[in-house]
Design an enzyme around this catalytic site. Structure first.
Site, PDB file in Angstrom:
ATOM      1  N   HIS A 205      11.034  15.741 -84.967  1.00 60.24           N
ATOM      2  CA  HIS A 205      12.170  16.537 -85.438  1.00 60.24           C
ATOM      3  C   HIS A 205      11.926  17.229 -86.773  1.00 60.24           C
ATOM      4  O   HIS A 205      12.765  17.971 -87.242  1.00 60.24           O
ATOM      5  CB  HIS A 205      13.431  15.681 -85.536  1.00 60.24           C
ATOM      6  CG  HIS A 205      13.423  14.785 -86.748  1.00 60.24           C
ATOM      7  ND1 HIS A 205      12.651  13.659 -86.836  1.00 60.24           N
ATOM      8  CD2 HIS A 205      14.078  14.876 -87.930  1.00 60.24           C
ATOM      9  CE1 HIS A 205      12.841  13.088 -88.008  1.00 60.24           C
ATOM     10  NE2 HIS A 205      13.699  13.803 -88.698  1.00 60.24           N
TER      11      HIS A 205
HETATM   12  C1  UD1 Z   1      18.344  15.750 -90.856  1.00 60.09           C
HETATM   13  C2  UD1 Z   1      17.682  15.482 -92.213  1.00 60.09           C
HETATM   14  C3  UD1 Z   1      16.337  14.824 -92.000  1.00 60.09           C
HETATM   15  C4  UD1 Z   1      16.467  13.596 -91.114  1.00 60.09           C
HETATM   16  C5  UD1 Z   1      17.141  13.995 -89.823  1.00 60.09           C
HETATM   17  C6  UD1 Z   1      17.316  12.834 -88.879  1.00 60.09           C
HETATM   18  C7  UD1 Z   1      18.125  17.068 -94.027  1.00 60.09           C
HETATM   19  C8  UD1 Z   1      17.570  18.167 -94.819  1.00 60.09           C
HETATM   20  N1  UD1 Z   1      17.443  16.704 -92.946  1.00 60.09           N
HETATM   21  O1  UD1 Z   1      17.537  16.698 -90.172  1.00 60.09           O
HETATM   22  O2  UD1 Z   1      15.804  14.429 -93.248  1.00 60.09           O
HETATM   23  O3  UD1 Z   1      15.189  13.065 -90.869  1.00 60.09           O
HETATM   24  O4  UD1 Z   1      18.417  14.545 -90.124  1.00 60.09           O
HETATM   25  O5  UD1 Z   1      17.840  13.243 -87.654  1.00 60.09           O
HETATM   26  O6  UD1 Z   1      19.147  16.530 -94.376  1.00 60.09           O
HETATM   27  N2  UD1 Z   1      22.564  19.021 -84.526  1.00 60.09           N
HETATM   28  C9  UD1 Z   1      23.275  18.692 -83.395  1.00 60.09           C
HETATM   29  N3  UD1 Z   1      24.082  17.586 -83.457  1.00 60.09           N
HETATM   30  C10 UD1 Z   1      24.197  16.816 -84.564  1.00 60.09           C
HETATM   31  C11 UD1 Z   1      23.474  17.164 -85.706  1.00 60.09           C
HETATM   32  C12 UD1 Z   1      22.658  18.270 -85.664  1.00 60.09           C
HETATM   33  O7  UD1 Z   1      23.207  19.361 -82.384  1.00 60.09           O
HETATM   34  O8  UD1 Z   1      24.961  15.821 -84.534  1.00 60.09           O
HETATM   35  C13 UD1 Z   1      21.660  20.201 -84.463  1.00 60.09           C
HETATM   36  C14 UD1 Z   1      22.272  21.422 -85.063  1.00 60.09           C
HETATM   37  O9  UD1 Z   1      21.880  22.499 -84.288  1.00 60.09           O
HETATM   38  C15 UD1 Z   1      21.596  21.528 -86.413  1.00 60.09           C
HETATM   39  C16 UD1 Z   1      20.245  20.894 -86.166  1.00 60.09           C
HETATM   40  O10 UD1 Z   1      20.480  19.892 -85.178  1.00 60.09           O
HETATM   41  O11 UD1 Z   1      21.520  22.841 -86.843  1.00 60.09           O
HETATM   42  C17 UD1 Z   1      19.650  20.262 -87.386  1.00 60.09           C
HETATM   43  O12 UD1 Z   1      20.569  19.348 -88.007  1.00 60.09           O
HETATM   44  P1  UD1 Z   1      20.492  19.082 -89.596  1.00 60.09           P
HETATM   45  O13 UD1 Z   1      21.456  18.023 -89.979  1.00 60.09           O
HETATM   46  O14 UD1 Z   1      20.578  20.377 -90.341  1.00 60.09           O
HETATM   47  O15 UD1 Z   1      19.027  18.582 -89.810  1.00 60.09           O
HETATM   48  P2  UD1 Z   1      18.110  17.559 -88.983  1.00 60.09           P
HETATM   49  O16 UD1 Z   1      16.998  18.320 -88.413  1.00 60.09           O
HETATM   50  O17 UD1 Z   1      18.937  16.717 -88.076  1.00 60.09           O
END
Ligand code: UD1
Length: 364
Positions: A205
């Site tokens: 991820h």
């Molecule tokens: C975040 C953390 C990362 C951690 C990871 C664990 C930051 C900068 N990154 O990354 O350090 O290792 O979480 O998972 O804080 N999304 C969904 N459902 C959700 C959450 C997210 O569909 O419940 C999708 C959305 O499209 C979103 C993307 O995942 O844009 C990324 O989510 P985001 O929280 O921005 O970062 P992660 O890649 O999850």
């Protein structure tokens, strides 16, 4: 003494669970739990609360996804109102996600003490968003709790007052040791038709891996070889799912009959999957630690790690993203020439029990 505890993203939940469970040992502390809503899907959030017995958050800021600036700013604006209303004596943040630094900044600017759990870890790679979050959070924290000696050493090098730093062990391991037997009751292996030690687990991820079609493609090439030997189970993070839909990558995936893409797994199923695996290939930070405790070989598909103890004494090997290097390390595991792991100091399930009395003493 009121302490606001912050969770936001999936890896935060297993770190806060044992701290919330340990608070009753210090009746002077009144804990409040705030969920920023950075992660919000049932399978990325609510399921973990239920499985780990974390109390319902007192407040959910419901910020959701967004660019780094927007997400961080939204958390700050909404968290500020909570701090002003609750008037806590301290704010406790864990890990290195955007929720960690956003809430940390709000706390210190309102004159509230900041506590960072999992302080001092450094990948020394400032292209990682988490590295920026770690550096900034540690630089403004009043109490810093470290999981491994490298964390204490990094903070000392950065000039942090040693009186504020405490080596306490690893809260994520507290949760793992508490739940390992329960996880072994999971039926996920039977449901997937997998044999103990007869499959590999993959998770990916990190933006550096999954936001680049080229890098993701190279990793998939390595997996193409691994899945010829046995099934690969791959619970897919939402961020990764989007990239795998690109036509060139979808074609590589479709050509791998032994690669199983699953929805994100719950905590207990995921622990069971790792516990029974022959090896794990990952770019996660926490999984490097969890596999060390489970004594399962871990190949980390990154160029660096902020958790060097998992390589020094654990089962973890940093293999980068080059398919040849990944496969060479994979063959070393298959040949039985890869090292075996032991638990790093203080990864004994009692980190939160160490943290809570220090909070009562230092903040009281
Ligand atoms: C975040 C953390 C990362 C951690 C990871 C664990 C930051 C900068 N990154 O990354 O350090 O290792 O979480 O998972 O804080 N999304 C969904 N459902 C959700 C959450 C997210 O569909 O419940 C999708 C959305 O499209 C979103 C993307 O995942 O844009 C990324 O989510 P985001 O929280 O921005 O970062 P992660 O890649 O999850």
């Amino acid at each position: 003494m009121k302490i606001i505890n912050v969770v936001g993203a999936r890896p935060n939940f297993m770190k806060v669970a044992p701290i919330m469970a340990a608070y009753p040992s210090e009746p002077s502390i009144q804990p409040v739990l705030v969920h920023t809503g950075q992660h919000y899907d049932e399978k990325m959030s609510d399921l973990f609360f239920r499985e780990l017995g974390i109390p319902e958050p007192d407040v959910n800021l419901e910020v959701g996804s967004g660019s780094h600036a927007r997400q961080t700013a939204d958390i700050m604006v909404r968290f500020e109102e909570v701090v002003l209303a609750e008037k806590p004596d301290a704010v406790l943040v864990v890990g290195d996600v955007n929720s960690t630094i956003a809430c940390g900044m709000v706390a210190v600017k309102l004159g509230v003490k900041l506590v960072h759990v999992e302080a001092g870890l450094r990948s020394h790679d400032r292209t990682m968003p988490e590295e920026i979050n770690r550096l900034l959070t540690d630089s403004i924290s009043d109490l810093l709790f470290c999981t491994e000696q490298s964390g204490m050493d990094n903070l000392a090098k950065e000039g942090v007052d040693p009186g504020k730093c405490f080596m306490v062990g690893n809260c994520m391991v507290d949760t793992l040791l508490k739940n390992l037997e329960k996880a072994r009751q999971s039926k996920i292996l039977e449901q997937q038709g997998l044999d103990e030690r007869g499959y590999a687990v993959v998770t990916l991820h990190r933006p550096a891996n999954v936001d680049s079609e080229e890098v993701m493609g190279r990793i998939l090439l390595a997996l193409t070889e691994v899945q010829k030997d046995w099934p690969i189970v791959f619970p897919v993070h939402p961020r990764t799912r989007k990239m795998l839909e690109k036509p060139a990558l979808a074609k590589l995936v479709a050509a791998m009959p032994n690669l199983r893409l699953l929805d994100p797994a719950g905590y207990l199923d995921f622990v069971r999957l790792c516990d029974g695996a022959r090896l794990v290939l990952t770019d996660s930070g926490g999984i490097q630690e969890e596999t060390t405790i489970m004594d399962v070989p871990c190949l980390t598909l990154r160029e660096n790690t902020e958790r060097p103890v998992t390589c020094d004494v654990g089962t973890n090997v940093l293999v980068g993203r080059d398919p040849d290097k990944i496969l060479a390390a994979y063959r070393a595991v298959m040949d039985g020439t890869a090292g075996k792991g032991v638990a790093p100091p203080l990864w004994d399930g009692k980190a939160a029990e160490r943290i809570v009395p220090i909070l009562a003493r230092e903040l009281g």
